[in-house]
Design an enzyme around this catalytic site. Structure first.
Site, PDB file in Angstrom:
ATOM      1  N   GLY A  48       0.987  -1.163   0.106  1.00 11.13           N
ATOM      2  CA  GLY A  48       0.010  -0.026   0.124  1.00 11.13           C
ATOM      3  C   GLY A  48       0.889   1.238   0.039  1.00 11.13           C
ATOM      4  O   GLY A  48       1.569   1.531  -0.695  1.00 11.13           O
ATOM      5  N   LEU A  49       0.311   2.355   0.653  1.00 12.64           N
ATOM      6  CA  LEU A  49       1.033   3.549   0.678  1.00 12.64           C
ATOM      7  C   LEU A  49       1.212   4.172  -0.655  1.00 12.64           C
ATOM      8  O   LEU A  49       2.448   4.871  -0.876  1.00 12.64           O
ATOM      9  CB  LEU A  49       2.014   3.670   1.500  1.00 12.64           C
ATOM     10  CG  LEU A  49       2.068   3.056   3.198  1.00 12.64           C
ATOM     11  CD1 LEU A  49       3.384   2.969   3.670  1.00 12.64           C
ATOM     12  CD2 LEU A  49       1.384   4.013   3.820  1.00 12.64           C
ATOM     13  N   CYS A  50       0.297   3.901  -1.382  1.00 11.47           N
ATOM     14  CA  CYS A  50       0.380   4.674  -2.797  1.00 11.47           C
ATOM     15  C   CYS A  50      -0.919   5.289  -3.401  1.00 11.47           C
ATOM     16  O   CYS A  50      -1.456   5.231  -4.502  1.00 11.47           O
ATOM     17  CB  CYS A  50       0.708   3.418  -4.004  1.00 11.47           C
ATOM     18  SG  CYS A  50      -0.241   2.032  -3.718  1.00 11.47           S
ATOM     19  N   GLY A  51      -1.495   5.709  -2.262  1.00  5.33           N
ATOM     20  CA  GLY A  51      -2.663   6.664  -2.572  1.00  5.33           C
ATOM     21  C   GLY A  51      -4.100   5.833  -2.983  1.00  5.33           C
ATOM     22  O   GLY A  51      -4.181   4.764  -2.467  1.00  5.33           O
TER      23      GLY A  51
ATOM     24  N   PHE B 205      -4.202   4.100  -5.765  1.00  2.00           N
ATOM     25  CA  PHE B 205      -3.827   3.321  -6.859  1.00  2.00           C
ATOM     26  C   PHE B 205      -4.621   1.904  -6.993  1.00  2.00           C
ATOM     27  O   PHE B 205      -5.376   1.759  -7.921  1.00  2.00           O
ATOM     28  CB  PHE B 205      -2.316   3.111  -7.020  1.00  2.00           C
ATOM     29  CG  PHE B 205      -1.867   2.162  -8.039  1.00  2.00           C
ATOM     30  CD1 PHE B 205      -1.574   2.568  -9.322  1.00  2.00           C
ATOM     31  CD2 PHE B 205      -1.811   0.882  -7.758  1.00  2.00           C
ATOM     32  CE1 PHE B 205      -1.249   1.859 -10.137  1.00  2.00           C
ATOM     33  CE2 PHE B 205      -1.100   0.093  -8.676  1.00  2.00           C
ATOM     34  CZ  PHE B 205      -1.220   0.420  -9.801  1.00  2.00           C
TER      35      PHE B 205
END
Length: 295
Positions: free
Chosen positions: A89-92, A94
């Site tokens: 994760g940690l990709c908005g 997406f």
């Protein structure tokens, strides 16, 4: 009202988080360049293969020599969805955008009375879709241990899909991924890979723009039996590369926003800390003066 110690601890915590998000942004920026180059290099090959496949398909004309992967089963009852997302994760938004696109497609199919089966490529898509469609997920492909995506990874997924098709497990297969446009733009895409879409408008062209004419040896039907499975693997490989570039772009943007937000929070906490500290100093001075005057 938090104490001065609480404010100091919170400022230190936000600063530590800011260092982490800044480091993740720099790592994503370094990986983005390689991932973007790989995705852009795969596009011409996959598009040319689709063009050649369309040309051969027109030569066969859907006759008896055409393989089932091109013509399909003749039915449209069972749909297989291959949903490709990121492993982390940690990709908005997406991963959620791809999952939302797949979820909307599932709802339309179910409303039409179709049966749906799902193969999740990536942990995040699996986590999102299993909340509502856990019974439809027949397999999950885990790529967390893969450092660098290769064609062998896509070929393994393609073999699983083709094996399910040969067993009669589905009639139509659709691939879901996010097409990389730029760091701030990734477009969720759905692409039908079985039966092979024969785009009649996709005419092969020569260097001067004229339509190319090919002669095939052996027969087109024999070529298709080898070319279509390879094309499925190529399209899945392109989807994985597009996803990798899109993930790094989205992560870079998300971590940049997180770093900026952390900086703003540090400024606000610092102002609050200074004001409260000044008020406390003023209060202590007043108490000292009042005590001295009382004596």
């Amino acid at each position: 009202m938090p104490s001065l110690k609480d404010l100091r601890n919170r400022i230190a915590s936000v600063k530590a988080t800011q260092k982490i998000t800044k480091a993740m942004q720099m790592v994503a920026a370094a990986k983005l360049r390689r991932a973007q180059e790989a995705a852009e290099a795969a596009r011409p090959y996959s598009e040319r293969m689709g063009s050649v496949l369309a040309n051969i398909t027109q030569a066969v004309g859907g006759g008896g020599d055409a393989p089932a992967l091109m013509t399909g089963t003749g039915k449209d009852d069972v749909h297989l969805l291959v949903v490709c997302t990121a492993e982390r994760g940690l990709c908005g938004g997406f991963n959620s955008q791809i999952a939302r696109h797949a979820r909307d497609h599932i709802r339309r199919l179910l409303a039409d009375g179709k049966q749906v089966k799902i193969i999740c490529v990536g942990k995040k898509g699996f986590d999102i879709l299993r909340r509502d469609y856990a019974a439809m997920i027949i397999e999950r492909v885990d790529l967390r241990e893969v450092k660098t995506l290769g064609f062998v990874n896509a070929d393994a997924i393609a073999r699983k899909v083709i094996h399910l098709f040969n067993e009669g497990a589905f009639d139509v297969c659709t691939l879901f991924y996010s097409q990389f446009k730029s760091v701030i733009s990734q477009v969720p895409t759905a692409q039908q890979i079985i039966p092979a879409a024969s785009a009649s408008s996709a005419q092969p062209e020569t260097a001067d723009g004229a339509s190319a004419v090919y002669e095939y040896e052996p027969e087109p039907g024999e070529i298709l039996s080898d070319l279509i499975p390879r094309n499925i693997a190529v399209q899945i490989f392109r989807a994985l590369l597009e996803n990798a570039a899109g993930e790094m772009g989205a992560k870079m943007s998300a971590m940049d926003n997180a770093t900026r937000n952390a900086g703003e929070m540090i400024n606000k906490l610092s102002i609050t800390y200074n004001r409260q500290r000044q008020a406390q100093i003023t209060k202590e001075l007043i108490e000292i003066i009042s005590g001295a005057e009382a004596l």
